[in-house]
Design a protein around this motif. Structure first.
Motif, PDB file in Angstrom:
ATOM      1  N   CYS A  89       0.826  -1.205   0.000  1.00 48.19           N
ATOM      2  CA  CYS A  89       0.000   0.000   0.000  1.00 48.19           C
ATOM      3  C   CYS A  89       0.866   1.263   0.000  1.00 48.19           C
ATOM      4  CB  CYS A  89      -0.965   0.005   1.186  1.00 48.19           C
ATOM      5  SG  CYS A  89      -0.208   0.395   2.760  1.00 48.19           S
ATOM      6  N   HIS A  90       0.225   2.379  -0.299  1.00 47.18           N
ATOM      7  CA  HIS A  90       0.876   3.685  -0.263  1.00 47.18           C
ATOM      8  C   HIS A  90       0.395   4.411   0.991  1.00 47.18           C
ATOM      9  CE1 HIS A  90       1.329   2.664  -4.516  1.00 47.18           C
ATOM     10  NE2 HIS A  90       2.369   3.457  -4.492  1.00 47.18           N
ATOM     11  N   VAL A  91       1.334   4.983   1.723  1.00 43.68           N
ATOM     12  CA  VAL A  91       1.029   5.662   2.975  1.00 43.68           C
ATOM     13  C   VAL A  91       1.557   7.087   2.904  1.00 43.68           C
ATOM     14  CG1 VAL A  91       1.311   5.619   5.475  1.00 43.68           C
ATOM     15  CG2 VAL A  91       1.392   3.487   4.192  1.00 43.68           C
ATOM     16  N   THR A  92       0.707   8.046   3.203  1.00 44.44           N
ATOM     17  CA  THR A  92       1.149   9.437   3.284  1.00 44.44           C
ATOM     18  C   THR A  92       1.274   9.792   4.755  1.00 44.44           C
ATOM     19  OG1 THR A  92       0.042   9.984   1.210  1.00 44.44           O
ATOM     20  CG2 THR A  92       0.639  11.826   2.636  1.00 44.44           C
ATOM     21  N   VAL A  93       2.448  10.321   5.127  1.00 43.11           N
ATOM     22  CA  VAL A  93       2.703  10.679   6.526  1.00 43.11           C
ATOM     23  C   VAL A  93       3.063  12.157   6.604  1.00 43.11           C
ATOM     24  CG1 VAL A  93       3.420   8.366   7.238  1.00 43.11           C
ATOM     25  CG2 VAL A  93       5.124   9.962   6.381  1.00 43.11           C
ATOM     26  N   PHE A  94       2.749  12.736   7.749  1.00 45.56           N
ATOM     27  CA  PHE A  94       3.090  14.138   8.019  1.00 45.56           C
ATOM     28  C   PHE A  94       4.187  14.162   9.068  1.00 45.56           C
ATOM     29  CE2 PHE A  94       2.468  17.922  10.714  1.00 45.56           C
ATOM     30  CZ  PHE A  94       2.743  18.901   9.771  1.00 45.56           C
ATOM     31  N   ASN A  95       5.227  14.952   8.780  1.00 49.66           N
ATOM     32  CA  ASN A  95       6.343  15.111   9.713  1.00 49.66           C
ATOM     33  C   ASN A  95       6.233  16.503  10.334  1.00 49.66           C
ATOM     34  OD1 ASN A  95       8.787  15.478  11.016  1.00 49.66           O
ATOM     35  ND2 ASN A  95      10.011  14.607   9.361  1.00 49.66           N
ATOM     36  N   PRO A  96       5.863  16.589  11.622  1.00 47.18           N
ATOM     37  CA  PRO A  96       5.705  17.897  12.257  1.00 47.18           C
ATOM     38  C   PRO A  96       7.028  18.649  12.443  1.00 47.18           C
ATOM     39  CG  PRO A  96       5.375  16.146  13.863  1.00 47.18           C
ATOM     40  CD  PRO A  96       5.531  15.492  12.524  1.00 47.18           C
ATOM     41  N   ASP A  97       8.152  17.930  12.430  1.00 47.01           N
ATOM     42  CA  ASP A  97       9.458  18.584  12.594  1.00 47.01           C
ATOM     43  C   ASP A  97       9.776  19.537  11.450  1.00 47.01           C
ATOM     44  OD1 ASP A  97       9.835  17.245  14.967  1.00 47.01           O
ATOM     45  OD2 ASP A  97      11.049  15.651  14.072  1.00 47.01           O
ATOM     46  N   ASN A  98       9.423  19.128  10.211  1.00 46.13           N
ATOM     47  CA  ASN A  98       9.730  19.986   9.066  1.00 46.13           C
ATOM     48  C   ASN A  98       8.466  20.408   8.312  1.00 46.13           C
ATOM     49  OD1 ASN A  98       9.062  17.659   7.710  1.00 46.13           O
ATOM     50  ND2 ASN A  98      11.122  17.251   6.955  1.00 46.13           N
ATOM     51  N   ASP A  99       7.291  20.097   8.885  1.00 48.34           N
ATOM     52  CA  ASP A  99       6.004  20.490   8.315  1.00 48.34           C
ATOM     53  C   ASP A  99       5.844  19.986   6.876  1.00 48.34           C
ATOM     54  OD1 ASP A  99       3.552  21.696   8.890  1.00 48.34           O
ATOM     55  OD2 ASP A  99       4.108  23.504   7.756  1.00 48.34           O
ATOM     56  N   GLU A 100       6.268  18.729   6.609  1.00 50.65           N
ATOM     57  CA  GLU A 100       6.190  18.148   5.266  1.00 50.65           C
ATOM     58  C   GLU A 100       5.402  16.848   5.288  1.00 50.65           C
ATOM     59  OE1 GLU A 100       9.971  17.429   3.478  1.00 50.65           O
ATOM     60  OE2 GLU A 100      10.496  19.544   3.373  1.00 50.65           O
ATOM     61  N   GLU A 101       4.785  16.575   4.136  1.00 44.91           N
ATOM     62  CA  GLU A 101       4.131  15.289   3.916  1.00 44.91           C
ATOM     63  C   GLU A 101       4.964  14.495   2.925  1.00 44.91           C
ATOM     64  OE1 GLU A 101       0.060  15.433   2.644  1.00 44.91           O
ATOM     65  OE2 GLU A 101      -0.633  16.192   4.589  1.00 44.91           O
ATOM     66  N   ASN A 102       5.069  13.188   3.166  1.00 46.54           N
ATOM     67  CA  ASN A 102       5.765  12.282   2.250  1.00 46.54           C
ATOM     68  C   ASN A 102       4.890  11.054   2.047  1.00 46.54           C
ATOM     69  OD1 ASN A 102       8.387  13.614   1.884  1.00 46.54           O
ATOM     70  ND2 ASN A 102       8.616  13.255   4.066  1.00 46.54           N
ATOM     71  N   ILE A 148       8.816  11.098  15.099  1.00 43.82           N
ATOM     72  CA  ILE A 148       7.369  10.962  15.252  1.00 43.82           C
ATOM     73  C   ILE A 148       6.709  11.444  13.976  1.00 43.82           C
ATOM     74  CG2 ILE A 148       5.351  11.696  16.568  1.00 43.82           C
ATOM     75  CD1 ILE A 148       7.280  12.205  18.943  1.00 43.82           C
ATOM     76  N   LEU A 149       5.830  10.617  13.419  1.00 48.27           N
ATOM     77  CA  LEU A 149       5.092  10.964  12.199  1.00 48.27           C
ATOM     78  C   LEU A 149       3.617  10.669  12.430  1.00 48.27           C
ATOM     79  CD1 LEU A 149       7.380   9.259   9.521  1.00 48.27           C
ATOM     80  CD2 LEU A 149       7.424  11.647  10.218  1.00 48.27           C
ATOM     81  N   GLU A 150       2.765  11.344  11.667  1.00 42.25           N
ATOM     82  CA  GLU A 150       1.334  11.086  11.724  1.00 42.25           C
ATOM     83  C   GLU A 150       0.880  10.552  10.374  1.00 42.25           C
ATOM     84  OE1 GLU A 150      -2.840  13.519  11.898  1.00 42.25           O
ATOM     85  OE2 GLU A 150      -1.170  14.329  13.074  1.00 42.25           O
ATOM     86  N   ILE A 151       0.074   9.498  10.381  1.00 40.81           N
ATOM     87  CA  ILE A 151      -0.428   8.909   9.132  1.00 40.81           C
ATOM     88  C   ILE A 151      -1.592   9.742   8.631  1.00 40.81           C
ATOM     89  CG2 ILE A 151      -1.455   6.876   8.049  1.00 40.81           C
ATOM     90  CD1 ILE A 151       0.062   5.177  10.120  1.00 40.81           C
TER      91      ILE A 151
END
Length: 155
Positions: A89-102, A148-151
């Motif tokens: 599957c493809h997962v998009t995560v948000f990184n609060p440290d650099n305010d980016e989604e990958n 720490i990342l958020e899905i």
């Protein structure tokens, strides 16, 4: 050698690579050897020795691919992946440290290529993501320390 998990695309890519070696690279290398042999004395012929070395490398690569395919398990995506992170599957995560989604695809070790967004299910991030759902926060140990990342989404 332990089993290799592959996506359908990864399996297709390996078959394509084998086909390319067999139909393009090996025949060209045979031609290179013949041309170098035609130059005369083989004991001091650098072109000949380079072509023979290239032939050994190609043959070894072909054997490696055949071995991987012989133990590969092709994991087909589930009909409805749902909300949980699973292989393929493809997962998009948000990184609060650099305010980016990958966005990452969870794949086997053989297909892993982090710069292309393909991470191994056995990597620290892959392990942390497996089984989680949209909205979950994950913690994992990366080489640079705990992250720490958020899905955001699972597709």
């Amino acid at each position: 050698m332990e089993r290799q998990l592959l996506t359908r695309e990864g399996h297709h890519d390996l078959l394509k690579e084998m086909d390319h070696i067999r139909k393009v690279e090996l025949p060209k290398n045979v031609q290179d050897i013949a041309e170098a042999r035609a130059h005369g004395d083989l004991s001091e012929n650098a072109e000949y020795h380079a072509a023979k070395e290239r032939q050994s490398i190609l043959s070894a690569k072909l054997r490696e691919l055949e071995e991987i395919l012989s133990i590969a398990e092709i994991v087909h995506p589930l009909p409805e992946v749902g909300e949980k992170v699973v292989f393929g599957c493809h997962v998009t995560v948000f990184n609060p440290d650099n305010d980016e989604e990958n966005t990452y695809q969870i794949v086997g070790q053989r297909e892993s290529n982090p710069t292309m967004g393909r991470i191994s299910l056995s990597s620290p991030l892959g392990q942390a993501l497996l089984g989680k759902e949209e909205g979950d926060e994950i913690r994992f140990k990366a080489p640079g320390g705990e992250r720490i990342l958020e899905i955001v989404s699972v597709e």
